[in-house]
Write a protein that holds these residues in place. Structure first.
Motif, short mmCIF file in Angstrom:
data_model
loop_
_atom_site.label_atom_id
_atom_site.label_comp_id
_atom_site.label_asym_id
_atom_site.label_seq_id
_atom_site.Cartn_x
_atom_site.Cartn_y
_atom_site.Cartn_z
N GLY A 1 0.98 -1.36 0.22
CA GLY A 1 -0.15 -0.29 0.07
C GLY A 1 1.17 1.12 -0.27
O GLY A 1 0.39 2.50 -0.45
N LYS A 2 1.71 0.81 -0.20
CA LYS A 2 2.96 2.80 -0.46
C LYS A 2 3.19 3.40 -1.32
O LYS A 2 3.58 3.94 -1.38
CB LYS A 2 4.80 1.90 0.57
CG LYS A 2 4.86 1.45 2.12
CD LYS A 2 5.45 1.06 2.48
CE LYS A 2 6.00 0.45 3.61
NZ LYS A 2 7.22 0.31 4.23
N TYR A 3 2.70 2.13 -2.31
CA TYR A 3 3.00 2.79 -3.65
C TYR A 3 1.84 2.73 -4.06
O TYR A 3 1.88 2.29 -5.57
CB TYR A 3 4.41 2.20 -4.71
CG TYR A 3 5.39 1.80 -3.31
CD1 TYR A 3 6.23 2.61 -2.71
CD2 TYR A 3 5.76 0.81 -2.89
CE1 TYR A 3 7.42 2.40 -1.91
CE2 TYR A 3 6.37 0.08 -2.25
CZ TYR A 3 7.16 1.10 -1.84
OH TYR A 3 8.36 0.66 -1.00
N ASP A 4 0.79 2.73 -3.93
CA ASP A 4 -0.76 3.17 -4.38
C ASP A 4 -0.45 3.50 -5.67
O ASP A 4 -1.01 3.13 -7.12
CB ASP A 4 -1.96 2.86 -3.68
CG ASP A 4 -2.18 2.06 -2.87
OD1 ASP A 4 -1.59 0.82 -2.53
OD2 ASP A 4 -2.39 2.09 -1.57
N GLY A 5 0.29 5.01 -5.55
CA GLY A 5 -0.40 5.69 -7.23
C GLY A 5 0.26 5.12 -7.97
O GLY A 5 -0.32 5.31 -9.00
N VAL A 6 1.83 4.81 -8.16
CA VAL A 6 2.80 3.75 -9.09
C VAL A 6 1.85 2.47 -9.65
O VAL A 6 1.36 2.71 -11.07
CB VAL A 6 3.87 3.12 -8.46
CG1 VAL A 6 4.56 2.75 -9.33
CG2 VAL A 6 4.61 4.59 -7.63
N PHE A 7 1.51 1.87 -8.73
CA PHE A 7 0.65 1.00 -9.38
C PHE A 7 -0.70 1.14 -9.60
O PHE A 7 -1.43 0.58 -11.15
CB PHE A 7 0.60 -0.17 -8.55
CG PHE A 7 0.83 -0.94 -7.94
CD1 PHE A 7 2.09 -2.28 -8.90
CD2 PHE A 7 2.44 -0.84 -6.60
CE1 PHE A 7 3.64 -2.34 -9.05
CE2 PHE A 7 3.43 -1.09 -6.58
CZ PHE A 7 3.73 -2.46 -7.69
N ARG A 8 -1.27 2.45 -9.69
CA ARG A 8 -2.44 2.40 -10.13
C ARG A 8 -1.95 3.21 -11.60
O ARG A 8 -2.83 3.18 -12.31
CB ARG A 8 -3.33 4.01 -9.52
CG ARG A 8 -4.39 4.26 -9.77
CD ARG A 8 -4.67 5.00 -8.51
NE ARG A 8 -4.16 5.91 -7.87
CZ ARG A 8 -4.47 5.51 -6.86
NH1 ARG A 8 -4.31 4.75 -5.98
NH2 ARG A 8 -3.54 6.89 -6.44
N LEU A 9 -1.25 3.99 -12.02
CA LEU A 9 -0.95 4.45 -12.69
C LEU A 9 -0.86 3.28 -13.74
O LEU A 9 -0.37 2.56 -15.45
CB LEU A 9 0.32 5.36 -12.33
CG LEU A 9 1.50 5.81 -14.14
CD1 LEU A 9 1.97 7.51 -13.27
CD2 LEU A 9 1.89 5.08 -15.17
N TYR A 10 0.48 2.50 -13.56
CA TYR A 10 0.50 1.10 -14.77
C TYR A 10 -0.51 0.29 -14.81
O TYR A 10 -0.67 -0.23 -16.24
CB TYR A 10 1.42 0.25 -12.94
CG TYR A 10 1.19 -1.40 -13.89
CD1 TYR A 10 2.50 -1.28 -14.98
CD2 TYR A 10 0.60 -2.52 -13.72
CE1 TYR A 10 2.68 -2.74 -15.77
CE2 TYR A 10 0.78 -3.48 -14.68
CZ TYR A 10 1.68 -3.91 -15.47
OH TYR A 10 1.59 -5.37 -16.25
N ASP A 11 -1.87 0.19 -14.24
CA ASP A 11 -2.86 0.14 -14.22
C ASP A 11 -3.83 0.13 -15.99
O ASP A 11 -4.72 0.25 -16.57
CB ASP A 11 -4.27 -0.53 -13.26
CG ASP A 11 -3.66 -1.73 -12.69
OD1 ASP A 11 -2.82 -2.11 -13.00
OD2 ASP A 11 -3.80 -1.71 -11.25
N ALA A 12 -3.36 2.09 -15.68
CA ALA A 12 -4.15 3.01 -15.93
C ALA A 12 -3.78 3.42 -17.92
O ALA A 12 -4.34 3.04 -18.48
CB ALA A 12 -4.73 4.40 -15.95
#
Length: 258
Positions: free
Chosen positions: A213-224
């Protein structure tokens, strides 16, 4: 999307890279694919790719009156111009493909992010399986690779992901999931490939990073990025090369006890 080699005369851009591996050429391909710009990718023809790559790096290749010689691929041909070095090619293409600002300092802000991504999610993963010499086989440097992978997984990878999360949390990121200016740029495509390749090489470690959960934004961008129509179509096409013995390699033993 990539065009067959028979359409070369009608195509502006030509990518020179090794066959059968995504490698650094994949960062360039993703720009073309997302922008929907035709390009020739000679890596799709092994009989054509290997001589072109070897010729590019040949000791007697001194370039021409307009272009100094290239050290290695990827290389980009665009008219009479020949460029090499991945970040240099990306810096050249992104404004032309609508994936970076054409005015102001934004292109340089993006370039610093891209250079960091390439360091942390391309160059350093490669060094985990070739820590002593790129010319030596992995099997000849396995103990050193194990140590390097441990350092990467425990120290370097979290540091890079934390930096990218800070970028996303910063004001310059803007709205939405993107790294800069509130809209997709080439930096987001580079990050996508860096994450994707590192997930292939270190699946257990990357799953832990996501679950933290520390890098949620990074993985959200990857998914987007993965759901963008042109990228989604590319990822399921035969233009997308499977991972193998390139930059991102999966050696399960490098994650054991890490």
């Amino acid at each position: 999307m990539a065009e067959p080699n028979t359409k070369r005369v009608k195509t502006e851009y030509e990518l020179i890279y090794w066959p059968k591996v995504p490698g650094r050429g994949e960062f360039v391909r993703l720009l073309f694919e997302d922008a929907g710009v035709p390009y020739v990718d000679i890596s799709k023809s092994e009989s054509e790719a290997v001589p072109n790559v070897l010729g590019l790096m040949a000791p007697d290749n001194k370039g021409d009156s307009n272009n100094p010689p290239s050290f290695a691929c990827p290389a980009l041909k665009h008219g009479d111009l020949v460029l090499s070095q991945t970040p240099n090619i990306l810096l050249y293409l992104a404004p032309k493909l609508g994936l970076a600002p054409t005015e102001g300092n934004g292109i340089y802000q993006l370039n610093q992010i891209v250079l960091t991504i390439l360091d942390g999610l391309s160059n350093e993963p490669h060094e985990t399986h070739h820590p002593i010499a790129a010319s030596a086989y992995y099997e000849d440097q396995k103990p050193e690779a194990k140590k390097r992978a441990k350092s990467f997984i425990e120290e370097r990878l979290p540091k890079y992901l934390a930096y990218l999360q800070r970028v996303l949390d910063g004001e310059a990121s803007g709205d939405g999931p993107w790294l800069y200016g509130g809209k997709l740029t080439y930096a987001d495509l580079v990050l996508f490939q860096g994450i994707d390749g590192t997930q292939f090489a270190f699946p257990k470690s990357m799953n832990k990073m996501r679950a933290s959960g520390k890098y949620d934004g990074v993985f959200r961008l990857y998914d987007a990025v993965k759901e963008r129509p042109n990228i989604k179509a590319y990822l399921t096409s035969d233009r997308r090369c499977a991972y193998s013995d390139g930059i991102w390699r999966q050696y399960p033993e490098l994650e054991d006890e890490n």
